[in-house]
Design a protein around this motif. Structure first.
Motif, PDB file in Angstrom:
ATOM      1  N   GLU A 191      41.430  47.800  37.343  1.00 49.47           N
ATOM      2  CA  GLU A 191      42.846  47.852  36.953  1.00 49.47           C
ATOM      3  C   GLU A 191      43.741  48.104  38.160  1.00 49.47           C
ATOM      4  OE1 GLU A 191      45.746  50.204  33.794  1.00 49.47           O
ATOM      5  OE2 GLU A 191      43.619  50.735  33.953  1.00 49.47           O
ATOM      6  N   TYR A 192      43.351  49.048  39.010  1.00 53.92           N
ATOM      7  CA  TYR A 192      44.209  49.387  40.145  1.00 53.92           C
ATOM      8  C   TYR A 192      44.026  48.443  41.328  1.00 53.92           C
ATOM      9  CZ  TYR A 192      45.802  53.402  37.599  1.00 53.92           C
ATOM     10  OH  TYR A 192      46.390  54.201  36.651  1.00 53.92           O
ATOM     11  N   ALA A 193      43.031  47.556  41.246  1.00 52.84           N
ATOM     12  CA  ALA A 193      42.918  46.494  42.249  1.00 52.84           C
ATOM     13  C   ALA A 193      43.937  45.387  41.997  1.00 52.84           C
ATOM     14  CB  ALA A 193      41.507  45.919  42.245  1.00 52.84           C
ATOM     15  N   TYR A 194      44.409  45.292  40.758  1.00 47.62           N
ATOM     16  CA  TYR A 194      45.429  44.298  40.410  1.00 47.62           C
ATOM     17  C   TYR A 194      46.752  44.634  41.098  1.00 47.62           C
ATOM     18  CZ  TYR A 194      43.923  40.988  36.767  1.00 47.62           C
ATOM     19  OH  TYR A 194      43.384  39.925  36.084  1.00 47.62           O
ATOM     20  N   PRO A 195      47.472  43.646  41.577  1.00 48.79           N
ATOM     21  CA  PRO A 195      48.824  43.911  42.081  1.00 48.79           C
ATOM     22  C   PRO A 195      49.680  44.510  40.964  1.00 48.79           C
ATOM     23  CG  PRO A 195      48.110  41.693  42.646  1.00 48.79           C
ATOM     24  CD  PRO A 195      47.098  42.233  41.686  1.00 48.79           C
ATOM     25  N   PRO A 196      50.562  45.464  41.277  1.00 49.22           N
ATOM     26  CA  PRO A 196      51.352  46.134  40.236  1.00 49.22           C
ATOM     27  C   PRO A 196      52.075  45.173  39.297  1.00 49.22           C
ATOM     28  CG  PRO A 196      51.601  47.275  42.324  1.00 49.22           C
ATOM     29  CD  PRO A 196      50.816  46.038  42.602  1.00 49.22           C
ATOM     30  N   LYS A 197      52.639  44.092  39.818  1.00 47.47           N
ATOM     31  CA  LYS A 197      53.373  43.151  38.956  1.00 47.47           C
ATOM     32  C   LYS A 197      52.422  42.453  37.985  1.00 47.47           C
ATOM     33  CE  LYS A 197      57.327  42.128  41.920  1.00 47.47           C
ATOM     34  NZ  LYS A 197      58.096  41.072  42.648  1.00 47.47           N
ATOM     35  N   TRP A 198      51.231  42.090  38.477  1.00 51.49           N
ATOM     36  CA  TRP A 198      50.238  41.460  37.597  1.00 51.49           C
ATOM     37  C   TRP A 198      49.806  42.441  36.516  1.00 51.49           C
ATOM     38  CZ3 TRP A 198      46.697  37.005  38.586  1.00 51.49           C
ATOM     39  CH2 TRP A 198      47.254  36.098  39.506  1.00 51.49           C
ATOM     40  N   ARG A 199      49.613  43.694  36.929  1.00 51.66           N
ATOM     41  CA  ARG A 199      49.155  44.720  35.994  1.00 51.66           C
ATOM     42  C   ARG A 199      50.187  44.918  34.875  1.00 51.66           C
ATOM     43  NH1 ARG A 199      47.624  48.290  39.839  1.00 51.66           N
ATOM     44  NH2 ARG A 199      49.410  49.642  39.620  1.00 51.66           N
ATOM     45  N   ALA A 200      51.450  44.875  35.237  1.00 55.13           N
ATOM     46  CA  ALA A 200      52.520  45.131  34.269  1.00 55.13           C
ATOM     47  C   ALA A 200      52.691  43.985  33.282  1.00 55.13           C
ATOM     48  CB  ALA A 200      53.829  45.392  35.001  1.00 55.13           C
ATOM     49  N   THR A 201      52.335  42.784  33.693  1.00 57.84           N
ATOM     50  CA  THR A 201      52.583  41.616  32.833  1.00 57.84           C
ATOM     51  C   THR A 201      51.322  41.013  32.230  1.00 57.84           C
ATOM     52  OG1 THR A 201      52.510  40.150  34.776  1.00 57.84           O
ATOM     53  CG2 THR A 201      54.673  41.014  34.128  1.00 57.84           C
ATOM     54  N   ALA A 202      50.145  41.605  32.513  1.00 53.90           N
ATOM     55  CA  ALA A 202      48.874  41.048  32.013  1.00 53.90           C
ATOM     56  C   ALA A 202      48.824  41.086  30.492  1.00 53.90           C
ATOM     57  CB  ALA A 202      47.703  41.815  32.600  1.00 53.90           C
ATOM     58  N   ARG A 203      48.403  39.958  29.867  1.00 54.45           N
ATOM     59  CA  ARG A 203      48.279  39.897  28.410  1.00 54.45           C
ATOM     60  C   ARG A 203      47.086  40.706  27.924  1.00 54.45           C
ATOM     61  NH1 ARG A 203      48.018  33.846  26.607  1.00 54.45           N
ATOM     62  NH2 ARG A 203      47.729  34.915  24.600  1.00 54.45           N
ATOM     63  N   ASN A 204      46.023  40.705  28.708  1.00 54.15           N
ATOM     64  CA  ASN A 204      44.817  41.457  28.363  1.00 54.15           C
ATOM     65  C   ASN A 204      44.581  42.537  29.406  1.00 54.15           C
ATOM     66  OD1 ASN A 204      44.133  39.711  26.114  1.00 54.15           O
ATOM     67  ND2 ASN A 204      43.483  38.187  27.633  1.00 54.15           N
ATOM     68  N   HIS A 205      43.665  43.432  29.109  1.00 52.67           N
ATOM     69  CA  HIS A 205      43.315  44.469  30.073  1.00 52.67           C
ATOM     70  C   HIS A 205      42.824  43.797  31.363  1.00 52.67           C
ATOM     71  CE1 HIS A 205      41.305  47.835  31.984  1.00 52.67           C
ATOM     72  NE2 HIS A 205      41.840  48.651  31.072  1.00 52.67           N
ATOM     73  N   PRO A 206      43.268  44.281  32.529  1.00 54.70           N
ATOM     74  CA  PRO A 206      42.862  43.651  33.793  1.00 54.70           C
ATOM     75  C   PRO A 206      41.349  43.558  33.995  1.00 54.70           C
ATOM     76  CG  PRO A 206      44.675  45.165  34.165  1.00 54.70           C
ATOM     77  CD  PRO A 206      44.251  45.357  32.740  1.00 54.70           C
ATOM     78  N   ALA A 207      40.582  44.430  33.334  1.00 54.69           N
ATOM     79  CA  ALA A 207      39.128  44.413  33.529  1.00 54.69           C
ATOM     80  C   ALA A 207      38.415  43.396  32.647  1.00 54.69           C
ATOM     81  CB  ALA A 207      38.547  45.802  33.265  1.00 54.69           C
ATOM     82  N   THR A 208      39.138  42.721  31.755  1.00 53.94           N
ATOM     83  CA  THR A 208      38.499  41.834  30.776  1.00 53.94           C
ATOM     84  C   THR A 208      37.601  40.802  31.441  1.00 53.94           C
ATOM     85  OG1 THR A 208      40.382  42.092  29.271  1.00 53.94           O
ATOM     86  CG2 THR A 208      38.931  40.197  28.908  1.00 53.94           C
ATOM     87  N   ARG A 209      38.110  40.099  32.422  1.00 53.25           N
ATOM     88  CA  ARG A 209      37.357  38.999  33.032  1.00 53.25           C
ATOM     89  C   ARG A 209      36.215  39.503  33.901  1.00 53.25           C
ATOM     90  NH1 ARG A 209      42.204  34.790  34.822  1.00 53.25           N
ATOM     91  NH2 ARG A 209      42.831  34.224  32.693  1.00 53.25           N
ATOM     92  N   THR A 210      36.411  40.620  34.567  1.00 54.03           N
ATOM     93  CA  THR A 210      35.335  41.178  35.398  1.00 54.03           C
ATOM     94  C   THR A 210      34.163  41.623  34.531  1.00 54.03           C
ATOM     95  OG1 THR A 210      36.895  41.887  37.106  1.00 54.03           O
ATOM     96  CG2 THR A 210      34.757  43.003  37.040  1.00 54.03           C
ATOM     97  N   PHE A 211      34.459  42.290  33.418  1.00 51.06           N
ATOM     98  CA  PHE A 211      33.391  42.715  32.510  1.00 51.06           C
ATOM     99  C   PHE A 211      32.679  41.495  31.907  1.00 51.06           C
ATOM    100  CE2 PHE A 211      34.770  46.840  33.218  1.00 51.06           C
ATOM    101  CZ  PHE A 211      34.052  47.775  32.490  1.00 51.06           C
ATOM    102  N   GLN A 212      33.431  40.461  31.598  1.00 48.05           N
ATOM    103  CA  GLN A 212      32.815  39.241  31.080  1.00 48.05           C
ATOM    104  C   GLN A 212      31.849  38.652  32.095  1.00 48.05           C
ATOM    105  OE1 GLN A 212      35.011  35.707  29.053  1.00 48.05           O
ATOM    106  NE2 GLN A 212      34.967  35.224  31.221  1.00 48.05           N
ATOM    107  N   ALA A 213      32.276  38.579  33.354  1.00 46.09           N
ATOM    108  CA  ALA A 213      31.431  38.008  34.397  1.00 46.09           C
ATOM    109  C   ALA A 213      30.145  38.809  34.568  1.00 46.09           C
ATOM    110  CB  ALA A 213      32.207  37.955  35.713  1.00 46.09           C
ATOM    111  N   LEU A 214      30.265  40.134  34.575  1.00 40.26           N
ATOM    112  CA  LEU A 214      29.084  40.976  34.729  1.00 40.26           C
ATOM    113  C   LEU A 214      28.126  40.795  33.562  1.00 40.26           C
ATOM    114  CD1 LEU A 214      30.778  44.218  36.069  1.00 40.26           C
ATOM    115  CD2 LEU A 214      29.125  42.809  37.312  1.00 40.26           C
TER     116      LEU A 214
END
Length: 335
Positions: A191-214
Motif C-alpha cells: 500500500e505504501y509503495a503506491y504513489p500517494p495519488k494512486w493510493r487515493a484514487t485506487a478502486r481496489n486495495h493496492p495489494a489486490t494485484r500483488t496478492f493475486q500474483a503471489l
C-alpha cells in the motif's frame, strides 16, 4: 442447501444450459469448491446425474460432500489437482465424461479464512497454499527469498501491476530489516509503495494485484490450467461439452487459445506449402465471445464481476463417420 451470498456459484444457470445438463450424464466438476455448481446439476436433474468432483483442498472436499448430502451416492469426491483428472477418472472406472466444468482460481472460503493467508484485509500467516499436501512453497518463501528482479517480473506479469517495480523494491527493503511473515505486513508494504495519488484514487486495495500474483505463483495455477486444457478433449464423449470459468486475463487467454486450436484444421505454419500435422477440428466453440455475469449477478456477488465463461463441444470422430453403419462402435475385439 442455501449458500452464503459470498459463496454463490458463478453463472450457474448459464453453465447448466450451455453444458446441456440432463439425466444420465457423467459430469466432471474439476474444481469442486463448496459444490455449488454440482448442486445445480443435481437439482436440475432431480439427482439423476453422476458427478466426479476434484479439489486439491481437503476442507473443500469435506464441505462439498456435506453440501451435496441430499443426493447420496451421486458424488465421487477426490482430493486431487484438477490437472490430474485422468487419474481420477481411472479411479472411479470412467472411460470419459459427458460434461466438464472448471471454475479456476481461488474459492471464497479460502479468501474468507485469514489463517489460509490469502486475504490482505484480515491478518494471517503469509501462506496462500490451496493444499499443504502437494509440495507447494508458501508465499512467505517467495516474498523473503526471491530476488528483486524475480519479484518485479512476477508482480508485473501475473498481477498485471503497473507499480511492480516500486512494490518489489519496497518488499526487498523491508525484508532486509526483518522477515515479512504475515498478510497485513505485506499489504501495508504494498500500500505504501503506491504513489500517494494512486493510493487515493485506487478502486481496489493496492495489494489486490500483488496478492493475486503471489497466489498464482504459489499454486502454479497457469501451469495447472494449461495441462488440463491440453488433455481434457481426449476424455470428452462425442457431443460432450467443456466449460471453463476464469477470472484473470492470462487464464482466459489460455482457454481461448486452447479452444481455437482444437476447433482448427491444419495447425502447420501459414507459409508451409502442404499440411504435415494431420490435425482436424475436434471441438465446436459455443461461445464466440466469453459470457460474463449479468449486472444483477455482479451486484449480488461482487466476486463474480471479473468472471468469463467459455464453452466448447466435442465433435464426433470423423473416421467413424466413414464406417458402414453396422461397423460403428465396434472395438476390434473377438467376434
Amino acid at each position: 442447501m442455501q449458500f452464503d451470498p459470498r459463496h454463490l456459484p458463478v453463472m450457474s444457470r448459464e453453465v447448466c444450459e450451455l453444458l446441456a445438463v440432463r439425466p444420465g450424464m457423467r459430469i466432471l466438476d474439476a474444481t469442486l469448491g463448496l459444490g455449488g455448481h454440482s448442486l445445480s446439476f443435481l437439482d436440475a436433474t432431480e439427482g439423476k446425474v453422476e458427478i466426479l468432483g476434484l479439489d486439491r483442498d481437503e476442507t473443500a472436499i469435506e464441505r462439498a460432500t456435506a453440501n451435496l448430502s441430499a443426493y447420496p451416492g451421486r458424488l465421487h469426491a477426490i482430493q486431487m489437482r484438477f490437472s490430474r483428472f485422468p487419474e481420477a477418472l481411472a479411479e472411479v472406472g470412467w472411460d470419459g465424461v459427458d460434461a466438464v466444468l472448471a471454475d479456476v482460481g481461488v474459492s471464497s472460503p479460502q479468501l474468507d479464512e485469514a489463517e489460509r493467508g490469502f486475504s490482505f484485509i484480515a491478518d494471517g500467516p503469509l501462506d496462500m497454499r490451496m493444499s499443504t499436501a502437494d509440495g507447494a512453497e508458501p508465499a512467505e518463501n517467495i516474498v523473503n527469498f526471491w530476488s528483486f528482479e524475480r519479484l518485479r517480473d512476477l508482480i508485473r506479469e501475473f498481477g498485471e501491476e503497473p507499480q511492480a517495480g516500486r512494490i518489489a523494491r519496497a518488499i526487498v527493503s523491508e525484508r532486509e530489516k526483518k522477515p515479512i511473515e504475515t498478510t497485513l505486513e505485506l499489504a501495508k508494504i504494498v500500500e505504501y509503495a503506491y504513489p500517494p495519488k494512486w493510493r487515493a484514487t485506487a478502486r481496489n486495495h493496492p495489494a489486490t494485484r500483488t496478492f493475486q500474483a503471489l497466489r498464482m505463483a504459489v499454486n502454479h495455477e497457469l501451469e495447472e490450467l494449461q495441462e488440463f486444457l491440453d488433455r481434457i478433449v481426449d476424455f470428452l464423449h462425442p457431443g460432450g461439452r467443456v466449460a471453463v470459468i476464469s477470472f484473470h486475463s492470462l487464464e482466459d487467454r489460455l482457454v481461448k487459445t486452447a479452444f481455437r486450436r482444437e476447433a482448427s484444421g491444419c495447425l502447420c505454419p501459414p507459409r508451409q506449402p502442404y499440411c504435415t500435422c494431420g490435425h482436424s477440428p475436434r471441438v465446436r466453440i459455443l461461445t464466440k465471445k466469453p459470457l460474463v455475469p449479468t449486472p444483477e449477478e455482479a451486484a449480488a456477488n461482487p466476486r463474480a464481476r471479473s468472471a468469463k465463461l467459455r464453452v466448447a463441444e466435442r465433435l464426433g470422430d470423423p473416421m467413424a463417420e466413414l464406417l458402414p453403419e453396422g461397423m460403428k462402435g465396434l472395438d476390434g475385439g473377438d467376434a
